[in-house]
Design an enzyme around this catalytic site. Structure first.
Site, PDB file in Angstrom:
ATOM      1  N   HIS A   9       0.840  -1.203   0.000  1.00 54.40           N
ATOM      2  CA  HIS A   9       0.000   0.000   0.000  1.00 54.40           C
ATOM      3  C   HIS A   9       0.875   1.254   0.000  1.00 54.40           C
ATOM      4  CE1 HIS A   9       0.931   0.833   4.200  1.00 54.40           C
ATOM      5  NE2 HIS A   9       0.717  -0.453   4.447  1.00 54.40           N
ATOM      6  N   GLU A  83      -1.688  -7.085   7.246  1.00 50.93           N
ATOM      7  CA  GLU A  83      -0.338  -6.977   7.778  1.00 50.93           C
ATOM      8  C   GLU A  83      -0.243  -7.738   9.090  1.00 50.93           C
ATOM      9  OE1 GLU A  83       1.791  -3.247   7.756  1.00 50.93           O
ATOM     10  OE2 GLU A  83       0.382  -2.461   6.274  1.00 50.93           O
TER      11      GLU A  83
END
Length: 130
Positions: A9, A83
């Site tokens: 990202h 994550e």
């Protein structure tokens, strides 16, 4: 031929401040949005059928921006791609982590793959999940 692109990202304020981000919903900042647009422009014209993304907002926003430059691409939300869970370290800088959790950091430095942060997951568990 199958081609796989692995994309992280765009930048968030916590990335910029070097904070442990993990599963916290920290949005992209202006730089992160610009990064996603630049990558989308670079990938325009590529034959991409599908984008798999974590279900965290910053990852989905990055995927949606990139997809806006592609033709007929499907975005698939995959919670397993989140994550790593940094537990009690989330939101802390490296210095704050060292100060608040010196014993845990010492154990983690001795085995960064197998030892987890307090309340979080290890890199070993994270990689098995992903």
């Amino acid at each position: 031929m199958l081609r796989l692109y692995l994309i992280r990202h765009g930048e968030t304020e916590w990335n910029k401040e070097m904070r442990f981000q993990g599963r916290q919903e920290i949005p992209l900042n202006a730089t992160g949005i610009r990064q996603a647009h630049l990558l989308g422009k670079r990938m325009a014209g590529e034959e991409i059928d599908r984008i798999y993304s974590s279900d965290l907002g910053r990852a989905l926003e990055t995927a949606r921006i990139i997809a806006s430059y592609l033709k007929d691409v499907e975005i698939v939300k995959e919670p397993a791609f989140r994550e790593i869970d940094f537990g009690l370290w989330e939101g802390l800088t490296f210095h704050e982590r060292e100060k608040k959790f010196p014993a845990d950091v010492k154990r983690w430095k001795e085995d960064p793959v197998g030892v987890s942060s307090p309340g979080g997951e290890s890199y070993l568990l994270h990689s098995a999940r992903v």
